[in-house]
Each structure stands twice: as structure tokens, then as C-alpha cells.
Scaffold this motif. Sequence first.
Motif: not given
Length: 391
Positions: A135-154
Motif C-alpha cells: 500500500f505504502n509503496d505502490s498505492i498511496v503515492p499515486l492515490a495522494n497525487r491524484n487526490a491533490e490534483f483533483i482537489l486543486k483543479s476543482s
Amino acid sequence: MDLIQTIWYKVLINWRKLPLLDRWILAELLPPLYFAVAAFTVVSLSVGVMFDLVRKIVESGLPAQIAIQVLLLRLPSFLVISFPMAVLMATLLAYSRLSANSELKALRSIGVSTKRMIAPAIALALLMTGITFIFNDSIVPLANRNAEFILKSSLGKAIATEEGEDIIYSRKGEITDLQTDQKLKGVTHLFYAHNFTNNQMNKVTVVDFSRLGYTQLLLAERAFWNENEGKWEFLEGRILTLSPDGGSTTAKFERYLYPLDTGPKKIAQLPKDSNDMTVAEAIRAATLYSEVGNVKEARRMKVRIQEKFTLPMACVVFGLIGSSLGAKPNTRTSRSQGFGLSVLLILIYYVLSFTFSSLGVKGTLLPFVAAWSPVIISMLGGGVLLKQASN
């Protein structure tokens, strides 16, 4: 559907191959584990993200569906935090209940050692360690980046091509004494850009100390790496040069080629938060910081690399401590007491981890020693608790 049935069938077959003792104890461990994962995740998610998203919905007009999407994307990062804590609470509750019901006493009476009793808990903790690492190495980095991108874009705070903000880069090298032609070691350049978008730096400031006694300040609206020239190309700016005698010169330019390496561009492309990096990205970041002479950032990144492994290992640490505490004779811990004791032990462990991590970043301890010392100390403490439970 057939694939799911096949997987489920294989799981059942392997489960039945386990000794009855292990299956019984694992069956006691899994329900409190599920409960603890849910409880810790809900609490941490509410404090860490949910309240902030609700405020953004009310104050900034963030669409509810976007908020839910961001919440789901941030969920893995909080699951990673919850897994070790859940292992501690699950082992503590399960073994305390077995001890209170005299079931562990019955096992001891037929010659089953405490180490054998807690073996299923350690096996479960090792499984949770592997899950946490993935989770920490594969899932979390990608998910956090996508969350930040979606939030800021919105919220209209970012554009799709934005790659980095507040780019800071320092370069060490040789400082030339023009009078004696001697070479000194030190910081030769400081580079700052407000942001990096479309392979272009915006609002750039460069301070050049490469000539002893002279300070050159370069300000530009934009800059980009010119592959053909092998230099940075600055646009719409001015240069201020301060000489040793106190004099100064100023010149404006529309286009100016500057001999500086690609370090700023590489730094800009790194995730700002080390938690959003995979191990491979963190290793590249540490190498880059070392190459440019940023010793403190390189050291900090080396500590974070080790912590990518020590965070999952907390599952084993907590599994050993929780099962050893719970397996003590005549131990009775309710769910609320178990939650409180778990929070206390977790607080002690993470204060210890934070302290050693700070010493590693500061350079007092080697990165490996700083990251792994809390794990080793806690494992030794767990060994002492296990010895007491065995008596």
C-alpha cells in the motif's frame, strides 16, 4: 465469477491445511482486527481529511461528488497508518480475552508454550507488514497525487500541466578568486522558481556566488531548459551585479542563456512530500540531492527511504507487544480499555520514532540507525514482555 470461486476454493484448501490451534487463534484475531482497522481509519480520516473537505464544500463550493472522490483517494494513506495500530489492538484484545477465559491456561497445562500461542499473531503481523508495504509503496503515492490534483483543479488552484511549486535548488562547486585564480569550495548558485508548468519555470530568481566577492542576481519572468544550447534560457528579466568595491551594474534582457545544470528541473519533477514517493523515487531524489551537494536534503531523504521499510515493520512490533501483553496470565482487557492502551503504546512508539528520525535528519545518527532504532528497541521490549508472559 469462476476466477473468484477458484481463488476462494484455494484459500479454503490452504486454510484447512493449517494446524487446528493456528486456525482457532486466527479466528479469534480477525474480528478485532477488522474492528480496529475500521475504528482507527474512521477516526484518523475524520480528523485528517473529512472536516477539511466539509469546510471546502461549504466555504469554497467544492462539489460533493468531488469531495467523495478525494476522500476515497486519500483512504489508502490512512489505512497504512491504521494497519499497525489495528494489529496492536487486535492482538491485545484477542489474547486478553483468551487469557481471561482461562483458555491460554488450558493450553499451557497440556504443554503449549507462550511462544507457540503467539505464533499465529506474529504470522498475521508479517502478512499485515507485507500489505502495508505494498500500500505504502505502490498505492498511496499515486492515490495522494491524484487526490491533490483533483482537489486543486476543482477549486481552480491548479492547471492540468502543473508539475511543481516553490522550486528551490542549491548548487555547490568551485568559487573562483579572480585576483589569485584560486579555487574555493562552497555554494555557487541558489535557484528559486515560483512554479514549474509545461516544462517552464515561472518567476525565477538565481543568485550566483561563483566569483569570490561578486554577487550576481538574475530575475526573469520565465525560464526553460534549452536542449540545443545545453543551457537555461531566461526570458524577460534583468541582471544585477554587485562588485567587491561596492559598485553595481544593472542590465535588462529579453533572452539570456545561462550555464546551469538541469538540477532545478529534476528537483521540480519530484513529489514535494516524501510520503508521495515510491522507494525508487525516493532513492532517485536522494541521489539527486547528493549530486548537487544538498547534504541535508539528501540525508533527510535517506532517512525517509529507511522509514518506508520501518513503517510496515511496526505491524510486527505491535503484534509482538500486543500478543505478549494479552497472553499474560489473568489478563482481562475490555474493548474500550484495549483501545486506550493501544493509543498509549502507539503514542510512545511514534514519539520514539519521531525523535530518532529528527536525529537522523540532523546528522547525529546514520539514516539506517535513526530509522531502525525504534523498531529494535521496541522489539527488545516486546521480547521482555514475552518472557514475562512465559513465566
